[in-house]
Design a protein around this motif. Structure first.
Motif, PDB file in Angstrom:
ATOM      1  N   LEU A  11      -5.013  -0.469  -1.229  1.00 47.67           N
ATOM      2  CA  LEU A  11      -6.001   0.346  -0.538  1.00 47.67           C
ATOM      3  C   LEU A  11      -6.386  -0.353   0.757  1.00 47.67           C
ATOM      4  N   HIS A  66       4.931  -4.668  -6.806  1.00 47.90           N
ATOM      5  CA  HIS A  66       4.387  -6.012  -6.577  1.00 47.90           C
ATOM      6  C   HIS A  66       5.531  -7.031  -6.626  1.00 47.90           C
ATOM      7  N   ARG A  88      -4.767  -2.431  -6.718  1.00 47.17           N
ATOM      8  CA  ARG A  88      -5.055  -1.730  -7.960  1.00 47.17           C
ATOM      9  C   ARG A  88      -3.743  -1.408  -8.645  1.00 47.17           C
ATOM     10  N   THR A  90       8.255  -1.748  -0.639  1.00 46.15           N
ATOM     11  CA  THR A  90       7.935  -0.357  -0.344  1.00 46.15           C
ATOM     12  C   THR A  90       9.215   0.380   0.036  1.00 46.15           C
ATOM     13  N   ARG A 102      -6.245   4.361   3.935  1.00 46.54           N
ATOM     14  CA  ARG A 102      -4.804   4.383   3.670  1.00 46.54           C
ATOM     15  C   ARG A 102      -4.495   3.844   2.279  1.00 46.54           C
ATOM     16  N   ILE A 103      -3.491   4.430   1.654  1.00 42.13           N
ATOM     17  CA  ILE A 103      -2.984   3.953   0.374  1.00 42.13           C
ATOM     18  C   ILE A 103      -1.498   3.672   0.539  1.00 42.13           C
ATOM     19  N   ILE A 104      -1.091   2.461   0.232  1.00 41.69           N
ATOM     20  CA  ILE A 104       0.317   2.064   0.320  1.00 41.69           C
ATOM     21  C   ILE A 104       0.811   1.784  -1.091  1.00 41.69           C
ATOM     22  N   GLU A 105       1.863   2.471  -1.481  1.00 45.43           N
ATOM     23  CA  GLU A 105       2.406   2.301  -2.809  1.00 45.43           C
ATOM     24  C   GLU A 105       3.704   1.498  -2.757  1.00 45.43           C
ATOM     25  N   PRO A 153       4.564  -1.448 -10.441  1.00 46.60           N
ATOM     26  CA  PRO A 153       4.137  -0.580  -9.341  1.00 46.60           C
ATOM     27  C   PRO A 153       2.639  -0.713  -9.104  1.00 46.60           C
ATOM     28  N   VAL A 154       2.262  -0.798  -7.846  1.00 47.90           N
ATOM     29  CA  VAL A 154       0.855  -0.971  -7.494  1.00 47.90           C
ATOM     30  C   VAL A 154       0.516  -0.081  -6.308  1.00 47.90           C
ATOM     31  N   ARG A 155      -0.790   0.027  -6.062  1.00 46.16           N
ATOM     32  CA  ARG A 155      -1.284   0.705  -4.870  1.00 46.16           C
ATOM     33  C   ARG A 155      -2.147  -0.279  -4.093  1.00 46.16           C
ATOM     34  N   SER A 208      -1.099   0.761 -10.411  1.00 50.60           N
ATOM     35  CA  SER A 208      -0.880   2.208 -10.295  1.00 50.60           C
ATOM     36  C   SER A 208      -0.899   2.851 -11.669  1.00 50.60           C
TER      37      SER A 208
END
Length: 283
Positions: free
Chosen positions: A243, A253, A281, A266, A247-250, A239-241, A283
């Protein structure tokens, strides 16, 4: 592929004193015959604003493909997205390479992955384990930033174009010299547990293999580098975020696509993100 080192891991990498100034003669002597053929010009500056900025200026003035600039210190070193690159004197490597292509600038979007894969292989060959590539242009050791890339492109919409590849590699920087760095970082000295390497020999190896990678990218594109990059992709499946400005999209990967884009699973399905638009980044 990187030139293999003979014998034990650090064989061929001569030990040096703590301060080893860069030297054009030593760097040229450390290049392969093919590397010397690819190298058009080699400059070393005691101090410069930015090796990338300098070569972009020189490119506009007609500098040849294969022009290289290194510096002992940068007063305005730059990282991705306008971040400052901390560049104290004589303890790291700051270098840039100019490469010209008949291609349109848009065709060079995957070059950062090609260069990143080549640089990670060089460091692994020098004895560094636990390396990771973080899309699109960071090299990490045990989760901390060891090196970064800054690629800048200019040219006509349908070609030709030129690319300046900037490399910043932390070698022996003292913790107090990195007080202004806004993320976890490390040095090659730490990654090698204090085993010394020659700055000049390392610079020569980097130039050798990166110029070869840039030449290969021009003839074959990103495809030959995808698997080379993926072997250092430690975030695959995690799992990643992302930026994107505010906005932040989770998501999860899902690797990189054939064009070098980041693939992210997603809640809305798999989405692709292009180099230069986002930061990644864990998570």
């Amino acid at each position: 592929m990187p030139t293999p080192l003979p014998g034990p891991v650090t064989a061929g990498w001569p030990a040096v004193s703590e301060l080893e100034l860069l030297d054009t003669g030593q760097i040229r002597a450390g290049l392969s015959d093919a590397g010397r053929d690819r190298l058009a010009r080699l400059e070393i500056h005691d101090q410069i604003d930015s090796t990338n900025t300098h070569l972009m200026r020189e490119a506009s003035a007609g500098a040849p493909s294969g022009a290289v600039c290194l510096a002992e210190r940068q007063t305005a070193g730059r990282g991705r997205r306008g971040r400052a690159w901390i560049s104290p004197f004589g303890v790291n490597l700051y270098l840039s390479i100019l490469w010209r292509y008949p291609l349109a600038p848009a065709a060079l979007g995957g070059a950062s992955l090609a260069v990143g894969a080549a640089l990670a292989e060089i460091l692994r060959t020098a004895g560094v384990s636990d390396l990771a590539l973080k899309w699109p242009n960071d090299i990490l050791w045990q989760g901390r930033k060891l090196a970064g890339l800054l690629l800048e492109v200019a040219g006509e919409s349908q070609g030709p174009s030129h690319l300046v590849v900037g490399v910043g590699l932390n070698l022996r920087m003292d913790p107090t010299q990195g007080n202004d760095i806004d993320q976890p970082w490390t040095t090659l000295d730490q990654a090698l547990n204090g085993k010394p390497l020659s700055r000049n020999r390392l610079a020569a190896r980097i130039l050798d293999d990166l110029m070869a990678a840039l030449e290969q990218y021009g003839s074959e594109g990103l495809a030959p580098f995808l698997d080379r990059w993926r072997q250092f992709d430690t975030l695959q499946g995690k799992p990643v975020r992302l930026l994107m400005g505010e906005r932040i999209i989770e998501g999860r990967h899902a690797g990189i696509g054939p064009d070098g884009s980041l693939q992210l699973d997603t809640p809305d399905g798999r989405r692709s993100f292009q180099t230069g638009e986002v930061s990644l980044r864990g998570s």
